[in-house]
Design a protein around this motif. Structure first.
Motif, PDB file in Angstrom:
ATOM      1  N   LYS A   1       3.895  63.185  11.662  1.00 22.50           N
ATOM      2  CA  LYS A   1       4.599  62.474  10.542  1.00 22.50           C
ATOM      3  C   LYS A   1       4.130  61.009  10.350  1.00 22.50           C
ATOM      4  O   LYS A   1       4.032  60.546   9.121  1.00 22.50           O
ATOM      5  CB  LYS A   1       6.016  62.412  10.942  1.00 22.50           C
ATOM      6  CG  LYS A   1       7.262  61.865  10.082  1.00 22.50           C
ATOM      7  CD  LYS A   1       8.623  61.962  10.727  1.00 22.50           C
ATOM      8  CE  LYS A   1       9.463  60.664  10.629  1.00 22.50           C
ATOM      9  NZ  LYS A   1       8.938  59.579  11.486  1.00 22.50           N
TER      10      LYS A   1
ATOM     11  N   ALA B   1       6.937  65.585   3.897  1.00 22.48           N
ATOM     12  CA  ALA B   1       5.475  65.187   3.792  1.00 22.48           C
ATOM     13  C   ALA B   1       5.014  65.041   2.295  1.00 22.48           C
ATOM     14  O   ALA B   1       5.914  65.186   1.625  1.00 22.48           O
ATOM     15  CB  ALA B   1       4.863  66.519   4.524  1.00 22.48           C
TER      16      ALA B   1
ATOM     17  N   ALA C   1       2.445  66.647   8.522  1.00 21.07           N
ATOM     18  CA  ALA C   1       3.927  66.180   8.482  1.00 21.07           C
ATOM     19  C   ALA C   1       4.106  64.757   7.651  1.00 21.07           C
ATOM     20  O   ALA C   1       5.003  64.289   7.198  1.00 21.07           O
ATOM     21  CB  ALA C   1       4.853  66.128   9.727  1.00 21.07           C
ATOM     22  N   GLY C   2       2.893  64.138   7.737  1.00 22.40           N
ATOM     23  CA  GLY C   2       2.835  62.788   7.063  1.00 22.40           C
ATOM     24  C   GLY C   2       2.318  62.666   5.714  1.00 22.40           C
ATOM     25  O   GLY C   2       2.621  63.402   4.862  1.00 22.40           O
TER      26      GLY C   2
END
Ligand SMILES: Nc1ncnc2c1ncn2[C@@H]1O[C@H](COP(=O)(O)OP(=O)(O)OP(=O)(O)O)[C@@H](O)[C@H]1O
Ligand SMILES: [Mg+2]
Lengths: 253, 436
Positions: free
Chosen positions: B238, B295, B265-266
């Protein structure tokens, strides 16, 4: 098997009532035909039975093998033994026929407490049932209904019916779009599937189909109600005289 | 003094303090020039190219990032990276930890003559590096490419000499330790000689959960008749921000394929520039993005058709849910002299709920008159009619959803031709979709 009592259904979006108090009782092993003019609510009835979204059930009830059908999700209804052959089968690009049917067969088998079919047994079953409705072998390796002709789509519905062995099959205009040979093949297929513990509701516009699949009962659906019921002979009368005489009768009644 | 330094001045300070340890020769000059250009360009604040990915704000929200933090990966052992292998992939393996080439974790045994895989740190005077590093796509350079070049040091070089067909793929594992806030700037240079063939697979993974900014840059130089296949899988956590600039230069009669699979996720920005610089080039560019739980995945491509008789085919597809944001901006430029070009571009997204968003902007800019081009973009929900059909066959809602989503992704994933990689990606996507 199926007990529909005073079923009212409206379109969720605008509240228009389509089914206005349907009563229908189908016993195990029976074949019922439902006929009626365009737009009378036949497919809506089939959709509501199968659990399609977009409708509000405002009154009435449906019991299937003694259980409240309307309370079940569409997939549960199917696993409990309900099958709908679509009037307009849906194309699923990218979804391979075998993958699709394997999921379907195995989820139904699991529900019935049976083991998953092995890949080999599954392919054998597929081959056997496809032969049963003369489904072109090449269709079995394609994406579900994608690019299938009208007739092939309808055959594919009956093929799935044969694969899934339901308790109650609702066939929505499976005969339209079929040439006479295909009609015979499909009807033969259905007739072979007739059994003491399996019932059919056959929606059609044509007496033609009922020559092959002889119904125990014929119902006329008009304006969201079953306005007349009779035996196989009723279909002949409708073929000859159309629906107007019933309309008049219904107005009088 | 409490006034916050700008990102640029912080980077400049770091850069100056390390200038002494920089590599020698041409690279050093290149770094001076790149830094000057970076200072001039600056990290974009308001720019059309970054319209839906407010990169300056994203970077300003990150804690102070350290370049030195890369060293924390130097003690990583083979066991630490074992989990990132791909089952059944028989390949030459290179492990880059925090961008640094780890010969001890890599496996290059049996590399045939005519193929070199090198640590960029030791390769500054290699002829391929001298000739090709920073050699392509000057037209498409931006602040991040300049920044990577300004600090260039870590990374790897693949050289496949003319006529060599490299049977086993080259598998590059990028591992980020993410144990403390870090800025990682790996560089990849691929130089493929005339009529050579090679397949490159990159997988980007992280171990820790701290903030990391990756500013990666890859350059591929594909000579006449060469056939190169590239796949990059980005699967980070993330708090990872990943900017990945790819520059592909093709000589006439070559084929270059790339497929970028992003399931991070980031924040991820894949920006790719393709220059088929000769007749009869084939360029296949594709990507798949799975954005979940906030995301942000941005794919930016430019195909610059400057020469006639070339073919390019672009397909990007993605699935977005739960506050994820997808961005696609694909431009195909057909210059005046580039007659008889066949260029196709398509972007399709499925949005699973109304909290996710997709911004899609396909662009065709055509100055030649005898070309065949098409482009299109669609964004929609999962087909409810199809869902119902599957359910009426007894298939559970979750399974039905998965079947349809996998069918949606199938054609772009089919472009991954290495079976082991395809299976790995399939399983990864299935796992993520079932978790949601
Ligand atoms: N989801 C829906 N939204 C809007 N209108 C609907 C919907 N479902 C049914 N209707 C309307 O309800 C009426 C009955 O439709 P239905 O499809 O059930 O008829 P049918 O008897 O099957 O007709 P046909 O013989 O042409 O197949 C039609 O007027 C139709 O337009
Ligand atoms: Mg109908």
């Amino acid at each position: 098997m199926l007990e529909i009592t005073n079923l009212h259904a409206s379109i969720e979006d605008d509240g228009t009532e389509i089914l206005k108090g349907i009563n229908l009782s189908v016993a195990a092993g029976e074949v019922h035909a439902i006929m009626g003019p365009n737009g009378s609510g036949k497919s809506t009835l089939a959709s509501v039975l199968a659990g399609r979204g977009g409708y509000d059930i405002t009154q009435g009830s449906v019991s299937f093998q003694g259980e409240d059908l309307l309370d079940m999700d569409p997939d549960v209804r199917a696993r409990e033994g309900l099958f709908l052959a679509f009037q307009y089968p849906v194309e699923l690009p990218g979804v391979n026929m075998a993958t699709f049917l394997r999921h379907a067969v195995n989820s139904i088998r699991e529900h019935r407490g049976q083991d998953e079919l092995s890949a080999v047994d599954f392919l054998k079953l597929m081959k056997e049932k496809a032969a049963f409705v003369n489904l072109d072998p090449s269709l079995r390796s394609r994406a579900v209904n994608e690019g299938f002709s009208g007739g092939e789509k309808k055959r594919n519905e009956i093929f799935q019916l044969a694969m899934l062995e339901p308790k109650l099959a609702v066939l929505d205009e499976t005969d339209s779009g079929l040439d006479i040979d295909a009609l015979r093949v499909v009807s033969d297929g259905v007739n072979q599937l007739r059994a003491a513990d399996r019932s059919f509701v056959v929606i059609t516009h044509y007496q033609r189909l009922l020559e092959y699949i002889v119904p125990d009962h014929v119902h006329v659906l008009m304006g969201g109600r079953i306005v007349k019921s009779g035996g196989a002979e009723l279909a002949h009368k409708l073929e000859e005289h159309g629906y107007d005489w019933i309309k008049d009768e219904a107005v009088v009644a | 003094m409490s006034e916050r330094q700008t990102i640029e001045s912080r980077l400049l300070e770091t850069w100056e303090s390390r200038a002494g340890s920089a590599m020698n020769g041409r690279l050093h000059d290149g770094r001076e020039l790149a830094m000057a250009r970076f200072r001039e360009a600056g990290i974009p604040a308001k720019s059309e190219a970054w319209k839906y990915t407010p990169i300056r704000r994203i970077l300003e929200r990150m804690p102070l990032l350290s370049l030195g933090a890369a060293a924390e990966g130097d003690t990583l052992s083979a066991a630490d990276v074992a989990a990132f292998a791909i089952d059944g992939l028989d390949a030459f393996r290179v492990v880059l930890v925090n961008g640094r080439f780890r010969a001890d974790l890599s496996d290059l045994a049996g590399l045939p003559a005519g193929v070199r895989i090198l640590d960029l740190r030791n390769a500054a005077s290699d002829p391929a590096v001298v000739e090709h590093l920073d050699g392509t796509g000057q037209e498409a350079r931006d602040a991040f490419a300049e920044l990577n070049s300004a600090f260039v040091q870590d990374g790897m070089v693949v050289v496949v000499d003319a006529g060599i067909v490299l049977e086993r793929p080259v598998f590059i594992q990028h591992v980020l330790t993410a144990g403390s806030p870090a800025l990682i700037q790996p560089r990849l240079l691929g130089v493929f000689g005339k009529d050579s063939q090679a397949r490159i697979v990159e997988v980007c993974r992280t171990i820790g959960q701290d903030h990391v900014l990756t500013n990666a840059m890859s350059e591929f130089h594909t000579a006449t008749g060469a056939v190169i296949d590239h796949v990059r899988v980005i699967d980070e956590h993330k708090d990872a921000v990943h900017i990945n600039s790819l520059r592909s230069y093709q000589e006439g009669g070559s084929t270059f394929s790339t497929n970028v699979i992003t399931v991070s996720a980031g924040v991820v920005r894949n920006q790719s520039y393709f220059l088929p610089d000769g007749e009869n080039c084939e360029t296949h560019l594709s990507g798949f993005y799975l954005g979940q739980n906030g995301a942000h995945i941005d794919n930016h491509t430019l195909v610059d058709h400057a020469k006639p008789e070339c073919y390019s085919n672009e397909l990007f597809k993605g699935i977005l849910s739960n506050k994820a944001i997808g961005v696609f901006n694909g431009k195909v430029l057909v210059r005046q002299d580039a007659q008889k070009i066949n260029a196709y571009q398509s972007n399709k997204s499925v949005i699973l709920d109304d909290t996710a968003r997709m911004y899609s902007k396909p662009e065709l800019e055509i100055y030649a008159d005898d070309v065949r081009c098409s482009h299109g973009a669609t964004t929609g929900e999962l087909d409810q009619e199809a869902m119902f059909y599957l359910q009426t066959r007894g298939i559970r809602k979750d399974d039905a959803r998965l079947i349809l989503l996998e069918a949606f992704a199938a054609d772009v994933l089919d472009r991954i031709r290495l079976d082991a990689v395809r299976d790995h990606v399939d399983a990864l996507i299935r796992r993520r979709l079932s978790q949601n």
